[in-house]
Design a protein around this motif. Structure first.
Motif, mmCIF file in Angstrom:
data_model
loop_
_atom_site.group_PDB
_atom_site.id
_atom_site.type_symbol
_atom_site.label_atom_id
_atom_site.label_comp_id
_atom_site.label_asym_id
_atom_site.label_seq_id
_atom_site.Cartn_x
_atom_site.Cartn_y
_atom_site.Cartn_z
ATOM 1 N N MET A 200 0.819 -1.212 0.000
ATOM 2 C CA MET A 200 0.000 0.000 0.000
ATOM 3 C C MET A 200 0.853 1.261 0.000
ATOM 4 S SD MET A 200 -3.473 -0.697 2.232
ATOM 5 C CE MET A 200 -2.727 -1.437 3.671
ATOM 6 N N LEU A 201 2.035 1.206 0.611
ATOM 7 C CA LEU A 201 2.916 2.372 0.624
ATOM 8 C C LEU A 201 3.327 2.740 -0.793
ATOM 9 C CD1 LEU A 201 4.501 4.496 2.164
ATOM 10 C CD2 LEU A 201 6.370 2.827 2.428
ATOM 11 N N GLY A 202 3.675 1.740 -1.598
ATOM 12 C CA GLY A 202 4.053 1.996 -2.987
ATOM 13 C C GLY A 202 2.888 2.521 -3.803
ATOM 14 N N TRP A 203 1.700 1.974 -3.575
ATOM 15 C CA TRP A 203 0.524 2.458 -4.304
ATOM 16 C C TRP A 203 0.222 3.918 -3.956
ATOM 17 C CZ3 TRP A 203 -2.409 -2.529 -2.502
ATOM 18 C CH2 TRP A 203 -1.964 -3.609 -3.262
ATOM 19 N N ILE A 204 0.317 4.252 -2.682
ATOM 20 C CA ILE A 204 0.053 5.629 -2.233
ATOM 21 C C ILE A 204 1.073 6.587 -2.836
ATOM 22 C CG2 ILE A 204 0.089 7.155 -0.217
ATOM 23 C CD1 ILE A 204 -1.131 4.836 1.386
ATOM 24 N N PHE A 205 2.340 6.178 -2.874
ATOM 25 C CA PHE A 205 3.404 7.002 -3.451
ATOM 26 C C PHE A 205 3.118 7.297 -4.923
ATOM 27 C CE2 PHE A 205 7.494 7.120 -5.782
ATOM 28 C CZ PHE A 205 8.070 8.238 -5.187
ATOM 29 N N THR A 206 2.746 6.272 -5.666
ATOM 30 C CA THR A 206 2.462 6.443 -7.094
ATOM 31 C C THR A 206 1.234 7.330 -7.311
ATOM 32 O OG1 THR A 206 3.421 4.289 -7.622
ATOM 33 C CG2 THR A 206 1.908 5.234 -9.241
ATOM 34 N N ARG A 224 -16.147 3.160 -3.354
ATOM 35 C CA ARG A 224 -17.149 3.741 -4.250
ATOM 36 C C ARG A 224 -16.653 5.002 -4.960
ATOM 37 N NH1 ARG A 224 -18.767 8.116 -1.512
ATOM 38 N NH2 ARG A 224 -18.656 8.087 0.774
ATOM 39 N N GLN A 225 -15.569 5.619 -4.446
ATOM 40 C CA GLN A 225 -15.073 6.864 -5.030
ATOM 41 C C GLN A 225 -14.173 6.632 -6.234
ATOM 42 O OE1 GLN A 225 -14.060 8.348 -0.684
ATOM 43 N NE2 GLN A 225 -13.869 10.077 -2.077
ATOM 44 N N VAL A 226 -13.728 5.398 -6.431
ATOM 45 C CA VAL A 226 -12.807 5.086 -7.526
ATOM 46 C C VAL A 226 -13.562 4.389 -8.654
ATOM 47 C CG1 VAL A 226 -10.677 3.913 -8.170
ATOM 48 C CG2 VAL A 226 -10.951 4.821 -5.844
ATOM 49 N N ASP A 227 -13.529 5.005 -9.842
ATOM 50 C CA ASP A 227 -14.198 4.445 -11.020
ATOM 51 C C ASP A 227 -13.121 4.115 -12.053
ATOM 52 O OD1 ASP A 227 -15.645 3.879 -13.311
ATOM 53 O OD2 ASP A 227 -17.196 5.360 -12.871
ATOM 54 N N ILE A 228 -12.692 2.866 -12.072
ATOM 55 C CA ILE A 228 -11.619 2.461 -12.973
ATOM 56 C C ILE A 228 -12.059 2.545 -14.427
ATOM 57 C CG2 ILE A 228 -10.080 0.567 -13.633
ATOM 58 C CD1 ILE A 228 -9.397 1.814 -10.971
ATOM 59 N N THR A 245 -13.502 16.106 -9.054
ATOM 60 C CA THR A 245 -13.285 14.838 -9.735
ATOM 61 C C THR A 245 -11.913 14.869 -10.386
ATOM 62 O OG1 THR A 245 -15.645 14.586 -10.163
ATOM 63 C CG2 THR A 245 -14.135 13.268 -11.503
ATOM 64 N N ILE A 246 -11.098 13.847 -10.127
ATOM 65 C CA ILE A 246 -9.727 13.814 -10.608
ATOM 66 C C ILE A 246 -9.587 12.772 -11.712
ATOM 67 C CG2 ILE A 246 -7.327 13.368 -9.971
ATOM 68 C CD1 ILE A 246 -8.004 14.251 -7.169
ATOM 69 N N PRO A 247 -9.098 13.175 -12.883
ATOM 70 C CA PRO A 247 -8.850 12.200 -13.956
ATOM 71 C C PRO A 247 -7.586 11.400 -13.633
ATOM 72 C CG PRO A 247 -8.124 14.376 -14.638
ATOM 73 C CD PRO A 247 -8.776 14.550 -13.293
ATOM 74 N N LEU A 248 -7.562 10.159 -14.041
ATOM 75 C CA LEU A 248 -6.433 9.289 -13.731
ATOM 76 C C LEU A 248 -5.587 9.008 -14.969
ATOM 77 C CD1 LEU A 248 -8.229 6.617 -11.478
ATOM 78 C CD2 LEU A 248 -6.974 8.670 -10.752
ATOM 79 N N THR A 249 -4.275 9.092 -14.810
ATOM 80 C CA THR A 249 -3.377 8.655 -15.867
ATOM 81 C C THR A 249 -3.463 7.131 -15.957
ATOM 82 O OG1 THR A 249 -1.528 8.395 -14.332
ATOM 83 C CG2 THR A 249 -1.807 10.564 -15.351
ATOM 84 N N LYS A 250 -2.890 6.561 -17.017
ATOM 85 C CA LYS A 250 -2.907 5.103 -17.157
ATOM 86 C C LYS A 250 -2.189 4.448 -15.985
ATOM 87 C CE LYS A 250 -3.232 4.821 -22.197
ATOM 88 N NZ LYS A 250 -2.571 4.328 -23.453
ATOM 89 N N ARG A 251 -1.098 5.058 -15.558
ATOM 90 C CA ARG A 251 -0.333 4.484 -14.441
ATOM 91 C C ARG A 251 -1.148 4.553 -13.149
ATOM 92 N NH1 ARG A 251 6.052 5.700 -13.282
ATOM 93 N NH2 ARG A 251 6.427 3.874 -11.951
ATOM 94 N N ALA A 252 -1.843 5.674 -12.945
ATOM 95 C CA ALA A 252 -2.674 5.811 -11.742
ATOM 96 C C ALA A 252 -3.816 4.799 -11.763
ATOM 97 C CB ALA A 252 -3.225 7.231 -11.645
ATOM 98 N N THR A 257 -6.202 -0.172 -9.722
ATOM 99 C CA THR A 257 -6.686 -1.521 -10.021
ATOM 100 C C THR A 257 -6.018 -2.538 -9.107
ATOM 101 O OG1 THR A 257 -7.078 -0.940 -12.348
ATOM 102 C CG2 THR A 257 -6.880 -3.285 -11.812
ATOM 103 N N ALA A 258 -4.710 -2.377 -8.929
ATOM 104 C CA ALA A 258 -3.977 -3.283 -8.036
ATOM 105 C C ALA A 258 -4.422 -3.112 -6.589
ATOM 106 C CB ALA A 258 -2.474 -3.018 -8.163
ATOM 107 N N ALA A 259 -4.658 -1.852 -6.184
ATOM 108 C CA ALA A 259 -5.069 -1.591 -4.798
ATOM 109 C C ALA A 259 -6.457 -2.158 -4.518
ATOM 110 C CB ALA A 259 -5.048 -0.087 -4.534
ATOM 111 N N LEU A 260 -7.356 -2.041 -5.480
ATOM 112 C CA LEU A 260 -8.715 -2.558 -5.285
ATOM 113 C C LEU A 260 -8.739 -4.079 -5.256
ATOM 114 C CD1 LEU A 260 -10.791 -0.155 -7.583
ATOM 115 C CD2 LEU A 260 -10.434 -0.021 -5.125
ATOM 116 N N ALA A 261 -7.745 -4.675 -5.905
ATOM 117 C CA ALA A 261 -7.674 -6.136 -5.946
ATOM 118 C C ALA A 261 -6.815 -6.697 -4.814
ATOM 119 C CB ALA A 261 -7.118 -6.586 -7.294
ATOM 120 N N ASN A 262 -6.511 -5.886 -3.836
ATOM 121 C CA ASN A 262 -5.680 -6.310 -2.704
ATOM 122 C C ASN A 262 -6.251 -7.594 -2.082
ATOM 123 O OD1 ASN A 262 -4.107 -6.564 -0.421
ATOM 124 N ND2 ASN A 262 -4.210 -4.393 0.110
#
Length: 374
Positions: A200-206, A224-228, A245-252, A257-262
């Motif tokens: 989670m630390l790496g995900w938060i950093f990114t 519910r706030q994250v719409d992949i 509302t914040i747009p996400l880069t592909k990397r974000a 996606t990885a964080a939600l699939a924890n």
């Protein structure tokens, strides 16, 4: 007319009873002072400008601050409540015994100067070096002090002529931080963070570098706030109380996606980044400050703050060619002046753009010359 009577203790009491006004009483040592006060007070009542000052003389700042913390502070966000309670400690220590009427501009200015000196001495002892002051800390404490007086005057109807904090010069905060990451620092940070036991630390950093979100905004995210699918994150609660509302880069998007699939996420937990259960059994946002501090210290980046990643992200958006309005919509800054403080462009990164502009200008001039010859 006021009634002036001599008391048993050989003082003089002025009593004013005027229709439409509460009975006003004040005691003086000399009769002429009682007469003068009564005349001025009655004149103010006639003109409708009289302020009952007796309450401010009886109410100590200590009691006023208690009332503020119990009535006003609970109406604010949890983070603001905690911050105000911390700021209240030095303010209470200095002003607590004074009545509100006794706190004047000179006293507030003395607090400002002594507080700045105290911060300097404290930092000098901890670092062993010449200390850099933290005027922002004093500004926030003065803001709390001023709001207590504003509330007392406007809402509690305490008889004060003016807010003493309003006429005191506030410490200047300078131009703000301009700490940026270089490529080598980001690479070393990412490698060390990704090797940390909790992903989670790496995900938060990114996420911080890709979106410019504040640490509290990231750790407080709900599923519910994250719409992949749409590649957006919806922030309902922000520092300035404006949802965005914040747009996400592909990397974000890949990171979320990885964080939600924890795989270790509890089924009943709706936090994207979650911590261990507390004593009450409830899970709260993941706390990463200790791990972050340990890692940056080990890499020799003790001057780097997590909030500097927000500076970095916003500056990269500007360098990428986004307009001020577009950057503001993503970062949540309400004013261009505040956005400017968070945006620090590297001069070397602008060299290529300047060269491109120069080439374009030369090409345009050459084209005009060719057209003129024809």
């Amino acid at each position: 007319m006021a009634t002036i009577v001599e008391t048993k203790s050989k003082t003089w009491k002025a009593v004013i009873r005027k229709q439409g006004w509460p009975t006003t009483v004040k005691t003086f040592r000399l009769k002429r002072d009682a007469v003068d006060w009564a005349r001025r007070t009655e004149d103010e009542m006639v003109r409708g400008v009289h302020i009952e000052r007796a309450t401010s003389g009886r109410l100590t700042f200590d009691k006023a601050l208690d009332r503020y913390l119990s009535e006003v502070t609970p109406t604010k966000r949890a983070t603001t409540q905690r911050a105000e309670k911390l700021k209240a400690v030095p303010v209470r220590k200095f002003f607590g015994a004074y009545s509100l009427a006794a706190i004047n501009v000179d006293l507030v200015a003395r607090y400002r100067d002594e507080r700045l000196a105290t911060l300097s001495q404290r930092k000098s002892k901890s670092t062993g070096k010449a200390a850099a002051l933290s005027p922002a800390t004093v500004r926030l404490e003065l803001a709390l002090l001023g709001h207590v007086f504003t509330t007392a005057i406007r809402e509690w109807r305490i008889g004060l002529v003016q807010n003493p904090v309003a006429n005191v010069r506030k410490p200047t905060t300078g131009e703000g931080r301009n700490r940026r990451l270089n490529a080598g620092e980001e690479k070393r940070l990412r490698e060390t963070i990704e090797a940390y036991s909790n992903p989670m630390l790496g995900w938060i950093f990114t996420v911080a570098l890709e979106t410019g979100m504040r640490s509290s905004e990231i750790t407080g995210l709900k599923l519910r706030q994250v719409d992949i699918a749409r590649r957006i994150v919806r922030l309902d609660v922000t520092k300035n109380d404006s949802a965005r509302t914040i747009p996400l880069t592909k990397r974000a998007a890949e990171t979320f996606t990885a964080a939600l699939a924890n795989p270790v996420r509890p089924k009943d937990c709706d936090l994207v980044f979650f911590g261990e259960p507390g004593r009450d059994g409830k899970r709260r946002p993941y706390t990463f400050s200790k791990a972050w501090n340990d890692i940056k210290e080990s890499l020799g980046m003790s001057d780097l703050r997590f909030h500097d990643l927000r500076h970095e992200a916003v500056s990269r958006l500007v360098e990428a060619g986004f307009s001020d309005q577009e950057v503001s919509a993503i970062s949540g800054h309400k004013s261009m002046q505040m956005l400017k403080r968070y945006t620090h462009l590297r001069a070397e990164d602008l060299v290529d753009r300047l060269d491109a502009i120069g080439k374009a200008n030369k090409a345009a001039i050459a084209k005009k010359k060719r057209s003129a010859k024809k």
